[in-house]
Design a protein around this motif. Structure first.
Motif, PDB file in Angstrom:
ATOM      1  N   ALA A  16       0.865  -1.182   0.000  1.00  0.00           N
ATOM      2  CA  ALA A  16       0.000   0.000   0.000  1.00  0.00           C
ATOM      3  C   ALA A  16       0.902   1.233   0.000  1.00  0.00           C
ATOM      4  O   ALA A  16       1.251   1.758   1.058  1.00  0.00           O
ATOM      5  CB  ALA A  16      -0.908  -0.005   1.226  1.00  0.00           C
ATOM      6  N   PRO A  17       1.294   1.711  -1.194  1.00  0.00           N
ATOM      7  CA  PRO A  17       2.204   2.866  -1.252  1.00  0.00           C
ATOM      8  C   PRO A  17       1.571   4.107  -0.634  1.00  0.00           C
ATOM      9  O   PRO A  17       0.382   4.365  -0.804  1.00  0.00           O
ATOM     10  CB  PRO A  17       2.447   3.079  -2.742  1.00  0.00           C
ATOM     11  CG  PRO A  17       1.898   1.892  -3.438  1.00  0.00           C
ATOM     12  CD  PRO A  17       0.946   1.224  -2.510  1.00  0.00           C
ATOM     13  N   GLY A  18       2.392   4.865   0.094  1.00  0.00           N
ATOM     14  CA  GLY A  18       1.905   6.073   0.749  1.00  0.00           C
ATOM     15  C   GLY A  18       1.939   7.301  -0.138  1.00  0.00           C
ATOM     16  O   GLY A  18       1.252   8.275   0.121  1.00  0.00           O
ATOM     17  N   ASN A  19       2.754   7.266  -1.208  1.00  0.00           N
ATOM     18  CA  ASN A  19       2.850   8.418  -2.114  1.00  0.00           C
ATOM     19  C   ASN A  19       3.301   7.934  -3.497  1.00  0.00           C
ATOM     20  O   ASN A  19       3.519   6.741  -3.709  1.00  0.00           O
ATOM     21  CB  ASN A  19       3.801   9.483  -1.559  1.00  0.00           C
ATOM     22  CG  ASN A  19       5.184   8.931  -1.289  1.00  0.00           C
ATOM     23  OD1 ASN A  19       5.719   8.158  -2.073  1.00  0.00           O
ATOM     24  ND2 ASN A  19       5.775   9.336  -0.170  1.00  0.00           N
ATOM     25  N   ASP A  58       6.122   8.417  -5.110  1.00  0.00           N
ATOM     26  CA  ASP A  58       7.478   7.868  -5.155  1.00  0.00           C
ATOM     27  C   ASP A  58       7.483   6.398  -4.740  1.00  0.00           C
ATOM     28  O   ASP A  58       8.176   5.580  -5.349  1.00  0.00           O
ATOM     29  CB  ASP A  58       8.409   8.664  -4.243  1.00  0.00           C
ATOM     30  CG  ASP A  58       8.747  10.031  -4.808  1.00  0.00           C
ATOM     31  OD1 ASP A  58       8.624  10.198  -6.041  1.00  0.00           O
ATOM     32  OD2 ASP A  58       9.123  10.925  -4.015  1.00  0.00           O
ATOM     33  N   GLU A  59       6.756   6.062  -3.694  1.00  0.00           N
ATOM     34  CA  GLU A  59       6.682   4.674  -3.259  1.00  0.00           C
ATOM     35  C   GLU A  59       5.984   3.803  -4.298  1.00  0.00           C
ATOM     36  O   GLU A  59       6.332   2.640  -4.468  1.00  0.00           O
ATOM     37  CB  GLU A  59       5.953   4.564  -1.919  1.00  0.00           C
ATOM     38  CG  GLU A  59       6.767   5.048  -0.745  1.00  0.00           C
ATOM     39  CD  GLU A  59       6.049   4.837   0.580  1.00  0.00           C
ATOM     40  OE1 GLU A  59       4.866   4.465   0.581  1.00  0.00           O
ATOM     41  OE2 GLU A  59       6.697   5.056   1.616  1.00  0.00           O
ATOM     42  N   ALA A  60       4.995   4.345  -4.989  1.00  0.00           N
ATOM     43  CA  ALA A  60       4.277   3.584  -6.007  1.00  0.00           C
ATOM     44  C   ALA A  60       5.191   3.235  -7.180  1.00  0.00           C
ATOM     45  O   ALA A  60       5.020   2.194  -7.828  1.00  0.00           O
ATOM     46  CB  ALA A  60       3.062   4.366  -6.497  1.00  0.00           C
ATOM     47  N   ARG A  61       6.170   4.110  -7.480  1.00  0.00           N
ATOM     48  CA  ARG A  61       7.122   3.834  -8.559  1.00  0.00           C
ATOM     49  C   ARG A  61       8.060   2.691  -8.188  1.00  0.00           C
ATOM     50  O   ARG A  61       8.610   2.022  -9.047  1.00  0.00           O
ATOM     51  CB  ARG A  61       7.920   5.083  -8.896  1.00  0.00           C
ATOM     52  CG  ARG A  61       7.182   6.038  -9.809  1.00  0.00           C
ATOM     53  CD  ARG A  61       8.099   7.105 -10.377  1.00  0.00           C
ATOM     54  NE  ARG A  61       8.585   8.028  -9.369  1.00  0.00           N
ATOM     55  CZ  ARG A  61       7.932   9.131  -8.984  1.00  0.00           C
ATOM     56  NH1 ARG A  61       6.765   9.422  -9.510  1.00  0.00           N
ATOM     57  NH2 ARG A  61       8.436   9.914  -8.056  1.00  0.00           N
ATOM     58  N   GLY A  62       8.264   2.484  -6.912  1.00  0.00           N
ATOM     59  CA  GLY A  62       9.093   1.372  -6.473  1.00  0.00           C
ATOM     60  C   GLY A  62      10.452   1.796  -5.972  1.00  0.00           C
ATOM     61  O   GLY A  62      10.954   2.865  -6.296  1.00  0.00           O
TER      62      GLY A  62
END
Length: 162
Positions: free
Chosen positions: A87-90, A92-96
């Motif tokens: 569960a990415p918080g933003n 940048d986290e979603a990009r990995g």
């Protein structure tokens, strides 16, 4: 001159053309036998390098999950595997936070033997408890494929290369 002794000064001290040809022929045979084994070693090193890159990414997923106390996943796409929080918080986290590119022909297959659905998404989850889903990774590297079966409790792989 005593009987039984020969005069070695009169004999030529050189190899005949036939002896030189035989020596060259034996050298060529040895080289021909060595070339396939050398190319096999190079392919094995290439497969092992891809496995090590993938295994490093799996270890990063485990470390992030435990340190941040939230699940992380390795997600497959057409050309590789990426690492990001479940569960990415933003954005940048979603990009990995990590990725291994295998290319179109080398992307490994993910087999999840404990999946509850018939065709699960190509995601492998690492939990904050230091465990992961049981998984088998099958890489189809030409001439040197490998398989890694990860234990869900220890997250340690069993690497096999036929």
């Amino acid at each position: 001159m005593r009987p039984g002794l020969q005069n070695t000064a009169t004999k030529p001290a050189a190899f005949t053309l036939f002896e030189v040809c035989i020596a060259v022929f034996i050298g060529v045979l040895i080289m021909l036998a060595a070339v396939p084994s050398i190319s096999g070693v190079i392919e094995d090193q290439r497969a092992k390098k891809l496995f090590n890159q993938f295994d490093d990414l799996a270890k990063q997923a485990s470390t992030h999950a435990v340190m941040e106390r939230r699940p992380y996943v390795l997600e497959w796409d057409e050309s590789g595997v990426s690492l990001h929080p479940l569960a990415p918080g933003n954005a940048d986290e979603a990009r990995g936070s990590g990725r291994v590119d295998f290319g179109d022909k080398l992307a490994p297959d993910l087999v999840l033997p404990g999946a509850l659905v018939k065709d699960p998404p190509k995601e492998w989850t690492f939990w904050p408890t230091g465990t992961c889903e049981p998984a088998t990774i099958i890489c189809h590297v030409p001439d040197s494929p490998w398989t890694a079966t990860y234990d869900p409790l220890t997250e340690q792989p069993v690497y096999t290369s036929p």
